[in-house]
Design an enzyme around this catalytic site. Structure first.
Site, PDB file in Angstrom:
ATOM      1  CD  GLN A 279      -3.107  -0.924   0.331  1.00 48.45           C
ATOM      2  OE1 GLN A 279      -3.167   0.061  -0.415  1.00 48.45           O
ATOM      3  NE2 GLN A 279      -4.050  -1.845   0.353  1.00 48.45           N
ATOM      4  CG  ASP A 372      -6.080  -5.841  -0.750  1.00 45.45           C
ATOM      5  OD1 ASP A 372      -6.604  -5.064  -1.581  1.00 45.45           O
ATOM      6  OD2 ASP A 372      -5.141  -5.498   0.000  1.00 45.45           O
ATOM      7  CB  CYS A 399      -7.804   0.514  -4.792  1.00 47.15           C
ATOM      8  SG  CYS A 399      -7.357  -0.515  -6.210  1.00 47.15           S
TER       9      CYS A 399
END
Length: 441
Positions: A279, A372, A399
């Site tokens: 990240q 994710d 995201c």
């Protein structure tokens, strides 16, 4: 409405790219750099059947949410597309963006989306930057691609990148110009230096030069100059001789030091290599993983699957509360890092597997599956396998609100309900938002 004609338009909303939306003759007009409640003069530059695109000519009456942008290059590179918007309103805009996608695409009605978790200081947060390098006349331009082009906007400092990057950019630019090092040309596929890539942690820096060749002339001079930046622990050459837009190849050589940095998250130490996903915002990453851990609410008896596990951050953060965690990742170096990270932190109830999450058979039953995925979301076949596995809980970290909503719709149609939606501002001053969704059987 007429193309190339100017109109006075009130901005009613903000689109997913951070531009304003107004209406003329009941047709939507999208206007970059405008914000809700602005009244602007706009020239129509594109006219389609159901919408138009306008160019902001001047602001007749500024919105209460409009602020003065901090970066002079933002309108050229297009990265910080909402830097003209008050930060508190940015957070509300991102909350609304997530809610709209879940309702419109995901068909989840009356969804309760929590307020976006923001930052106290939303500047200089990015820990990875990829700067294209181009020759313009006798000058070396290092920066970002101008919006919708491959022309490089030359910068000295980016206000969302790590503040230490500015010194490195200056050293590399001066070296390339003073030594007259050849710069890569996309059209001819000739020239040596392609990109400057910088990865940072709170205490360490890894510098990479992407080159169309084997080495750099006078490289020892460059190394000595870069070593003046006290936090640099490694300088790497990435050898990319392929045509195309892929920045990094899989072939690296170490010019100085080592080819990784370390970072501490939620009390755990992590090793991060050049090619591994991590990240981009360490402060918000800790907030994000704390939310994931709270929503997981593990009791110590659960089997957990962490798909798209990267260097093992989420898997290792959950391990102390789980019976067993399995992490799956397609990038070989990331899996190597993940195994090393488990060893560094003396965690032995985690297994990391190299491969595509989509290829998993899911023979073992799981109590929690954490997703994710990259921006494109999950493969449909994999979502089928997950829901057939029927874990009591699924946590989806995304995201991209649009692909998140698409996948949440599929999962909800397989007998799951949405329990919690928490946006996190991982990317301040951009239109992007990270979201954590908890779904239960």
């Amino acid at each position: 409405m007429v193309k190339n004609q100017e109109y006075e338009i009130e901005i009613l909303d903000i689109d997913k790219s951070g531009g304003g939306i107004g209406r003329v003759d009941n047709m939507a007009v999208f206007i970059p750099n405008a914000v809700t409640e602005d009244i602007v003069n706009t020239k129509i530059i594109k006219l389609a059947k159901n919408y138009a695109i306008g160019k902001l000519i001047n602001i007749v009456k500024p919105s209460q949410y409009r602020i003065e942008g901090k970066c002079n290059s933002a309108d050229k590179c297009g990265g910080c597309s909402v830097q003209h918007i008050d930060y508190d309103f940015q957070l509300k805009y991102k909350q609304k963006q997530v809610k709209d996608c879940l309702e419109r695409i995901g068909k989840i009605q009356n969804v309760n989306v929590q307020p976006t978790v923001g930052m106290d200081n939303p500047l200089h947060y990015r820990n990875k930057a990829q700067y294209p390098i181009r020759k313009v006349g006798d000058k070396c331009h290092i920066g970002f691609y101008a919006l919708k082009t491959h022309n490089v906007v030359n910068i000295n400092q980016c206000l969302i990148d790590d503040v230490r990057n500015a010194q490195i950019i200056n050293i590399v630019r001066n070296f390339l110009e003073s030594k007259n090092i050849s710069i890569y040309n996309e059209e001819t596929h000739k020239g040596l230096i392609r990109h400057l890539v910088i990865r940072t942690s709170r205490k360490e820096i890894l510098v990479c030069l992407v080159i169309n060749g084997k080495t750099i002339p006078y490289i020892e001079d460059l190394i000595q100059n870069l070593k003046k930046v006290s936090d640099i622990v490694g300088i790497v050459l990435n050898h990319n001789k392929e045509k195309g837009n892929v920045i990094l190849s899989e072939k690296n050589t170490i010019a100085y030091g080592r080819d990784y940095i370390t970072e501490t998250i939620c009390g755990l130490k992590f090793k991060i290599s050049l090619l591994s996903f991590f990240q981009v915002n360490i402060i918000q990453t800790e907030a994000l993983y704390s939310i994931v851990k709270d929503l997981a609410d593990l009791k110590g008896t659960e089997n957990v699957l962490d798909a798209y596990c990267g260097i093992g951050t989420i898997a290792l953060c959950l391990a102390d509360k789980a019976k067993k965690v399995v992490g799956v990742e397609i990038v070989k170096q990331a899996v190597i890092n993940a195994k090393e990270n488990a060893k560094i932190n003396s965690i032995d109830n985690v297994q990391f597997v190299l491969g595509k999450a989509e290829d998993l058979l899911l023979d073992e039953k799981y109590d929690l599956i954490v997703l994710d995925p990259p921006r494109k979301g999950c493969d449909l076949e994999f979502l089928n396998k997950i829901t057939n596995n029927a874990p009591p809980k699924i946590i989806y970290v995304s995201c991209d609100p649009a692909t998140l909503a698409r996948d949440v719709k599929f999962i909800s149609e397989k007998g799951y309900k949405v329990n919690s939606v928490q946006p996190v501002d991982m990317f301040p001053y951009t239109s992007h938002v990270e979201t954590v969704v908890l779904m239960s059987k």
